[in-house]
Structures are given as structure tokens and as C-alpha cells.
Design a protein around this motif. Sequence first.
Motif, short mmCIF file in Angstrom:
data_model
loop_
_atom_site.label_atom_id
_atom_site.label_comp_id
_atom_site.label_asym_id
_atom_site.label_seq_id
_atom_site.Cartn_x
_atom_site.Cartn_y
_atom_site.Cartn_z
N GLU A 105 33.60 -61.94 -52.55
CA GLU A 105 33.70 -61.47 -51.03
C GLU A 105 33.36 -60.21 -50.82
OE1 GLU A 105 37.41 -63.12 -49.79
OE2 GLU A 105 36.42 -64.93 -49.04
N LYS A 106 33.97 -59.35 -51.78
CA LYS A 106 33.86 -57.79 -51.59
C LYS A 106 32.53 -57.50 -51.83
CE LYS A 106 36.34 -53.42 -52.10
NZ LYS A 106 37.55 -52.87 -52.65
N ARG A 107 31.80 -58.05 -53.03
CA ARG A 107 30.60 -57.68 -53.39
C ARG A 107 29.68 -58.15 -52.37
NH1 ARG A 107 29.15 -59.01 -59.67
NH2 ARG A 107 30.65 -57.32 -60.85
N SER B 77 30.04 -58.55 -49.30
CA SER B 77 30.16 -57.60 -47.86
C SER B 77 29.39 -56.25 -48.15
CB SER B 77 31.65 -57.34 -47.80
OG SER B 77 32.46 -56.54 -48.60
N THR B 78 29.17 -55.91 -49.59
CA THR B 78 28.24 -54.78 -49.47
C THR B 78 26.75 -55.07 -48.98
OG1 THR B 78 29.83 -54.22 -51.52
CG2 THR B 78 27.40 -53.11 -51.27
N PRO C 128 38.06 -63.28 -54.23
CA PRO C 128 38.17 -62.05 -53.62
C PRO C 128 37.01 -61.02 -54.31
CG PRO C 128 40.28 -62.98 -54.16
CD PRO C 128 38.96 -63.75 -54.77
N GLU D 253 35.06 -48.14 -56.80
CA GLU D 253 33.92 -49.06 -56.30
C GLU D 253 32.90 -49.51 -57.02
OE1 GLU D 253 33.95 -49.83 -52.87
OE2 GLU D 253 35.80 -48.94 -52.55
N TYR E 148 31.54 -53.00 -56.96
CA TYR E 148 31.29 -53.75 -55.75
C TYR E 148 29.92 -53.26 -55.13
CZ TYR E 148 36.18 -54.49 -56.39
OH TYR E 148 37.40 -54.65 -57.09
#
Length: 633
Positions: free
Chosen positions: A436-438, A440-441, A433, A605, A608
Motif C-alpha cells: 500500500e505504501k509503495r 501510494s507513491t 502495508p 523511504e 517505497y
Amino acid sequence: MVSIIGYAGVNDNNPASMRGDSIFNTAFYPPLTRYYSLMLHGAVFGLFDRDAGRPERSLLTDNNLLVTADADIFNISEIKEILGIEKQEKISPAEVILLSYKRWGRECLKHLHGDFAFAIWDAERQELFCARDPMGVKPLYYFYCKGIFVFSSELRPLKSLYPEGLKLNKSFFLDTVITHISPKDLTAFENIFRLPPAHYLCLTNGNITITEYWKPDINKEIRLKSPADYDEMLHDMLIRAVAERISSESAAGAELSGGLDSSLITAIAFDESLKRNIPFYALSNTLPGTLNEQFKDEKEFIIKVADRLKIPWIEVSHTSRSLINLMSHTVRLHGSFLQQRFGMFNDMLYKKASENGIKYLFSGFGGDELLSARIGTPWNDMIRDGQWKTFISLLKFRNNPARAVISAVKYLVKYYGWHILAPEYTYGIFNKPLLEKRFSTLALKKDFIQAYDLWNRYRVKYRRKNCKYLSQRQFQRLNHPHLPQRMEYSYTSAAFYNVQYYYPLLDPRLIQSYFSVPAHIRYGADGNRCLFRHIMKGTVPDEIYERNDKSGVTIPYIQPKLKEERHLLLSLFEEHSSQDGLAEIFDFSKMNEWYEKLVARDEKEMNYLMPGAFYNYLMVMIYSNEQEAITGI
């Protein structure tokens, strides 16, 4: 300071064209005027001098041998004694290298202790021998094309001299856009390579062989009487590592960030400079005074070190360049975009160092990778070595006997069942997770991501081999490609101002000594840099010795600069959004939002935001604009 360059494989049909000073001269940025060259049948070696010193001592011939070297050899006296030339007072590093090669051949690398990149041409054998120091302080780039081998201390000249159309290295580019550090031999261009640290290269009869000549013996162990003896051994080794790098030729300096590593190196270097009556300065990147409440730097701790030790201090709280100008300068200087940014952002510190006559800059870089690193409890090492007394004490039986017994059983089962129970690879704290969040940046087009399977490439960046023992884990970290790459980038950026680096915490003899300390001694009471703190005690102020965190960023004034230059940066995105090659790679619809988040710095944030990737993308845009359009990736 010199930069070396040379050709090997020059034949009778083209030797004159290869010697042309103007060809070499314009290959550097800015063009260098003090150029020296020597030719020996089959090769032309040259160097550029930024210092108006005695560069001819770095470029020599001896019968059938030709050598050029960018080198600092720290054990010259030791080698002179072995060679029986103690009475020869003045001898340059290049002369030591040449004499060592004549005595031991390729085995000379076992005797040379220092930071070096050099090349030796044997005209009789028509053989080239190149080598680079164990940790990669001095860079060496090369290409081999149409029977001609060309090498240089810097990448840009090779790009200029390459005889055919030069293409971007696809693997390096893909690594750049996902913030992965490429392997130690790759550059941004196909067919131009880096000689990895601790390796030598031989060119014989048109065949290149590359051989590793050094790595620390992580299984070697020294047994001393008490933990205090290990502290003393490493303390003495570190002082020696700093002292042998002190030069009497000019003022010295040190990067002081306020952390443990830089504070200790600065304190020792200052003390050793005082003994030799050499001017010394500490240099620090800080925030302008008006911004200290909004952002965070380490100025409080920097001042404690400088004031307590009475070190002359140079504060660097701004850069005269805009971010775009700084990146443009960096792209021109290196001839490519970069994967790390420390040397680029440190430009103003190098300028200040040069203005104050500083030619040698000490750094605490490398400590986090080994000597001062926080380490996990070495349970497996203690079980293997039979350190049961330490094993039991760390389980804290007296506090909670039942829990301690359960933990002991768990560690024993894990140790004896390692090959069955332990996975081959681990991602550590980087769970799916989070990654994935990183990911997506990143402002990348979906088609581009899918075409090159970038998500899986990104995940592999965080995967590492699951090591059973502490030394294996620490060697894995020390061997990561980001170390030599950062030193290569910093070398070129600092050289622009005639400044060169020293990294005492990456001294090979110190590294070997550290690995020879038993694992449970390295861990100490709680693994929180205990051994390193013992080495520091009495050398730096207590407030530094007792620090358990480092809250500021290394070059803090870059963040407010990012906010100030909003219009320039958003205009850059707009300018490149319609460029065919880049429009297929970058999702420019996400760039503005990404920028705003980086400026806002929302604590929720921060983990990320991927600022490194953001600056990488800016550099790629500037490279595409100023050097060559990026197409066909």
C-alpha cells in the motif's frame, strides 16, 4: 551482427512492393544501409548487416526452402558429425539450421544448442516455420495482418511496417505504469507480438500455431558419489558454457559489477580468451571519483578482480547523454516505451565496448534466478527423499534438542498436510502495508486507478503460486517474464553499437544439470549460495568468493545524473501536465515531490520510492511527445 526481417504470404499481386529495400531500410533506427534480401515464391526474407562481414551466410535458399537466421549455434561440430559432413570446414549457423531442418523437420530444435531466432519458408508447402532459443537471448517479433505475416529481430520495424492504424496495447500500458512485467508474448502494441522463448511458430493455410518445444525437466535427478562430484560437474559445465561462446572473430568483453555472478563469468571468459589469444576486456559502471563518498558503487570489488587476475579494465563512470536525451534515443531505437531500463542506462558501456573493438559481451545475468540464488531450506524435499541425516543435522539437535523436536514436528505436519494447510498463493515478504505504501507513491490519478482497478492489478504482481518443492520454486523464478524481456531490450540497445550478449549462466544444458542436483546438495550447509561458491573457489579472489552482500547499484552514475538534471526534468513535467491524455493518467501534482524524494534518498523511504516507475513515466511522456500522443487508454 545481423538483424533479420521478412514477409511470408506475399502473392503474385504484390511481390515487388514487398521487396523494396527502402521500405525495410527506413524501418530501422538509424536507417541501415547494408541490406540483403532473397525472394522465394510466397516470401521475401532479408537481413541488415551492422558488421560488413558475410551476412549472406545468414540468408540462404536451398531448392524450395528459404532461411534467415540471427543465430549462434554452439554444437556445430556435434551436428556435423550426426549429419556426416565433418569434412565441411566452414559452415554458418544458418546453414546448420537449414541442414538440421531438412533432416529432422520441426524436431531439429531438439538438436540445436545455441542462441537463435530464425525463420524458414517452405515454398512447396507454402508453410512458415519460426523458432526462438530456449531462454530468449535472441528476440523475434511478428504480426499477421491481411494475409501477410511479417517478422523481425526488433520491434521498431514492425511498427513502421504495420499496414493499418496501430494502437497501444492497453494491458501492456497498465502494466508499465504499475511496474508490472507483461506476459512473454505481449508488446506495447495491439496485434504485434513476441514469440516466447522455447517456442516455435507455424503458419499453414492462414492458421498460426505456437508450440513450446523445451523446458527443463525439474524432476530428473543425477546421483553422484559425493557433494564434491556435483561441484565438479557444474564447474565443468559452466566452463564449457563460456568456452563454446568464445569467438575468434573479434575482441570479447564482460560486464564486471563486482558481484559473485559477474566476477566468475569474467574470470572464466578471460581465461578462455587467453588460451585462444583473443583480446579481452572487463567493463564496469562506476561512480566518478568525487562522488564515491556521497553514493555507493562496487568499485572496490571490481578493482580486486581486475587487478588480481590482470584483466584489462575499462571504467565507465558517466554518460555523455542527458537522461532525457537517453530516453529519447531509447524510445526511437525501440519504437516504444520500455518496462525495464538496464539496456537503456547501459548505453555508455556499449559505446565504450564498440570503441574498443568488442563485439561480444559476456554477462552474469541470470545467476540470481537459479545457479547462484539464495534458497530456503528444502524441508519438504528432504522428507520426500528420505534425507533424514541431513534433515536432522540442519535442525541443529545438538544446540537445542527441544526446539529442534518442535521444528521437526512442524515441518512434518506441514509436509503431510500441505494440500490442507498451505495456501494456494503467497505474497512472501510483500505484505499489504508495504504494498500500500509503495502503491501510494505512484503519481497516478485516482479516477484512472479506480477505472482500471490498478491496486488489485498491482497486488497480483507480487502474488506467486505456493510451491511445495525447491525445484518448483526455482523454476517459477527462472520462468518469470522479466528474464527474456531484459535480454530483448538489451539486445536492441547493444545492437545499436554492433555489440551482442552472451549469457552462460542461462545455458540450457547447464540449467538442466543444475536441476538434476538433489535439493539438499543445492542448499548445502546454509543455503547461502553454497553450491555456487564451491564452483567459484580458486577462480576468483577470496574477497569476492566470501562476499555475502552487494551494496552498490549496477549503473551507479545514473543517480547523481538525476540530481544534476533537476531543471530539465521538472520542465518536462510542466510541459506534459496540460497534455489531455497524460493529464488523465498521471497526477502531475505529485511528480515534483516524488522527484525530490528520489534525489534525497532518505534511508527510511528507500523501500517505497519506486524509481523504476518514475523512469517509466518519463519514458511514456517522451514517447507521447515524440512518437504519438497517448489517448483513449
